[in-house]
Enzyme design. Structure first.
Site, short mmCIF file in Angstrom:
data_model
loop_
_atom_site.label_atom_id
_atom_site.label_comp_id
_atom_site.label_asym_id
_atom_site.label_seq_id
_atom_site.Cartn_x
_atom_site.Cartn_y
_atom_site.Cartn_z
N GLU A 332 6.03 2.64 14.40
CA GLU A 332 5.51 3.47 13.44
C GLU A 332 3.97 3.24 13.13
O GLU A 332 3.50 2.92 11.95
CB GLU A 332 6.28 3.39 12.15
CG GLU A 332 7.78 3.60 12.43
CD GLU A 332 8.82 3.35 11.04
OE1 GLU A 332 8.59 2.37 10.19
OE2 GLU A 332 9.61 4.13 10.90
N CYS A 428 12.70 5.80 2.62
CA CYS A 428 11.76 5.22 1.89
C CYS A 428 10.85 6.36 1.45
O CYS A 428 10.18 6.49 0.62
CB CYS A 428 11.05 4.13 2.80
SG CYS A 428 10.66 4.81 4.66
#
Length: 640
Positions: A332, A428
């Protein structure tokens, strides 16, 4: 760089405006929806297990305090499910606790905007549950309290104890501001005091694998004035990346000189030597946020120089036109300069949220419009894209091109979704978006020594140190705003001139322009109006962005627009803009003259001939609205 402590934005209430509409959506739909998700009450969605973990932790503590023994389970994985862990053990990701903390922060920010008795009751129940899971020394983390208390703080690199603390502290600060209750704040401070004892000057020389504890400690310092929180934040930041690496020490390893295996955690170099954004994008901008905050608090010019270099590296070489950052699925992460692929873009929603946080801290330390230019790009595009218009589904990643039929078949695009998801087991992003939008009023004004800097524009009422200001207009559509100022004492007013705007005017003449702000001396109550021209623009990439050679994006004001299959049919790559497109904005979408290329024959290869072109009207919608009308193709950059 100025020596400053966060002065706060005053009391700002949005009303009848673009962002007030988003806040109301979060209040009415997103916060209740996410509460149900935390309780595993969304049909067809991944279970959260978050509240279940807190109940298990509270029960385990109660049993141990009564003299009983509780089972010990492995605490050695990133993710625990019914297949790899026992029924009584912790479930979910190692950072699962933070989902509840972010929900509380979003709810408390919403309560500051709009009282809601039912929501207040839900927050109070959640706070009691968290406090029931607090150990006697202040420690709160359900993974280790349930599975193995002896394993606490043994793997800072991977297991997110300090990350979860950070979100707890930020939630506690907002809970105190919303309710006046110290219950959660005292619990967070007790945990912070434990961290200061464990990792202070004479403790372990550790720091977190996923930054956020640093910024949370600085926020606690500003709220409580307890100096050891400032000192601990500085220790965490200053230790990061120094040799020998702490992450090696906790594993009994040694990293050879020149090896950069801790780039993922931004721990490959001491922070003052970092000049290029590397590694996991969310971790990076959370760290840089705290670095900028600490630099301003302590007048650390060397640290702020690193922050400025990192900010410029991101915004000038590694940011999508939508405000997305972190282009690579693996890790990521950031890759290298100008590597911004459209169809495989990761551009995590949390990373765009983190970029807004970073930009705000930079703006508080140095008055330059480039900081909120970047924040605005993120807010109006990538951040809003992460949430459906009904508030009940979400994007984790935000590509600039989507072709549904390729996503299920291409492993390199497996992270891309063409429809928003009800929830995620790694959830998240949804509460991160909710907490930012609920608190967006804090970003409209910055204050310094009585002077007022207007950073974002929308209809609102603000009670500030030097004046009460009523802002009106329709910035999102017309670029026009008006500020009715009721002065309390003389001050300077600075209006940010948006970076996308080439032509602007003000009702008051002789503005002093400096670093993207128009300054006005205010010596009496008055009204100042501004007009920022919002013409449609075709924006190209730097030629080094190879994938977008010969392509351009359609933008208007702060918004990036995109083509969708719902308006333009499939095979969007076959569409071209006319040389004279004649853009027309109808208040919602942009239409333009264009062509669809048509080929005949089925041969894989054939001698090139000029393709036939059929005239069509292209319709572009704001990027943040894509995928709200069913599954279909989407494309930001269009052929010229």
């Amino acid at each position: 760089m100025r020596h400053t402590e966060t002065t706060g934005a005053g009391e700002v209430r949005l009303e009848n405006s673009f962002w007030h509409e988003k806040q109301e959506l979060v209040r009415r739909e997103v916060i209740p929806y996410q509460q149900r998700a935390l309780e595993d009450g969304i049909d067809g969605a991944e279970p959260s297990r978050c509240l279940e973990n807190f109940r298990k932790a509270a029960a385990a503590l109660e049993a141990r305090r009564a003299g009983g023994k509780t089972p010990v389970y492995p605490a050695d994985k990133w993710h625990y499910d019914d297949e790899n862990s026992e029924p009584g053990a912790f479930k979910g990701w190692v950072f699962q606790d933070s989902d509840l903390y972010k929900w509380i922060e979003a709810a408390c920010r919403s309560l500051q905007n709009e009282p809601d008795e039912e929501l207040q009751i839900s927050v109070d129940e959640a706070v009691r549950l968290i406090c029931a899971a607090a150990e006697d020394d202040g420690y709160i983390n359900t993974l280790f309290t349930i599975n193995d208390p002896a394993a606490r703080f043994t793997n800072l690199r991977d297991f997110h104890e300090l990350y979860c603390f950070g979100h707890l502290a930020e939630a506690a600060a907002q809970h105190f501001k919303a309710t006046g209750s110290r219950e959660l704040l005292d619990a967070a401070c007790a945990f912070a005091d434990l961290i200061c004892r464990e990792f202070g000057e004479n403790g372990k020389a550790g720091y977190d694998g996923h930054p956020i504890a640093e910024e949370a400690l600085l926020e606690l310092y500003e709220l409580t004035r307890r100096g050891h929180y400032l000192e601990q934040a500085a220790l965490f930041i200053n230790r990061r990346g120094t040799r020998p690496y702490y992450f090696d020490a906790e594993r009994g390893e040694s990293t050879p000189d020149g090896e950069t295996k801790y780039e993922y955690n931004q721990a490959h170099l001491p922070v003052r030597e970092q000049r290029e954004a590397k590694g996991h994008a969310v971790r990076a901008v959370y760290l840089y946020t705290a670095m900028a905050h600490l630099a301003a608090l302590t007048r650390d010019g060397e640290l702020f120089a690193a922050c400025r270099a990192l900010f410029d590296d991101i915004t000038q070489k590694k940011m999508y036109i939508t405000g997305g950052i972190g282009s690579k699925k693996e890790g990521e992460a950031f890759t290298y300069a100008y590597d911004l692929p459209n169809s495989t873009a990761y551009a995590e929603s949390c990373a765009a949220v983190g970029m807004v946080l970073f930009a705000r801290r930079m703006a508080q330390a140095e008055h330059d419009s480039k900081y909120f230019d970047a924040a605005e790009r993120c807010l109006y595009n990538c951040v809003l894209s992460g949430m459906a218009q009904d508030g009940k589904s979400f994007f984790y990643t935000n590509p600039l091109e989507a072709i549904p039929k390729t996503l299920a078949l291409d492993e390199h695009r497996s992270h891309i979704k063409s429809t928003r998801q009800k929830w995620f087991d790694c959830a998240c992003c949804p509460p991160n978006i909710a907490r930012l939008i609920s608190g967006i009023g804090e970003y409209f004004f910055l204050q310094e020594n009585g002077d007022i800097f207007v950073e974002l524009y929308d209809c609102c009422r603000a009670r500030l140190e030097s004046a009460d200001i009523e802002m009106s207009g329709d910035y999102a559509k017309s670029g026009e705003i008006s500020l009715n100022i009721k002065m309390k004492k003389p001050f300077r007013l600075a209006l940010r001139i948006p970076g996308w705007c080439d032509d602007f005017s003000f009702s008051r003449k002789n503005a002093f322009i400096k670093r993207g702000y128009a300054y006005f001396g205010i010596t009496e109550s008055c009204t100042i109006s501004a007009r920022f021209e919002t013409r449609v623009k075709l924006m190209r990439c730097n030629p080094a962005v190879r994938e977008n050679a010969g392509l351009a994006a359609v933008c208007r004001g702060p918004f990036v627009f995109c083509l969708e299959e719902a308006d333009n049919g499939a095979n969007l790559h076959m569409l071209r803009l006319d040389k004279h497109p004649r853009f027309d904005f109808d208040g919602e979408a942009i239409t333009a003259r264009g062509y669809r290329e048509e080929f005949s024959g089925s041969a894989l290869y054939a001698e090139y001939r000029e393709p036939r072109r059929r005239a069509v009207k292209l319709r572009f919608v704001p990027y943040y609205k894509w995928a709200n009308r069913g599954e279909g193709e989407m494309r930001v950059f269009v052929r010229l």
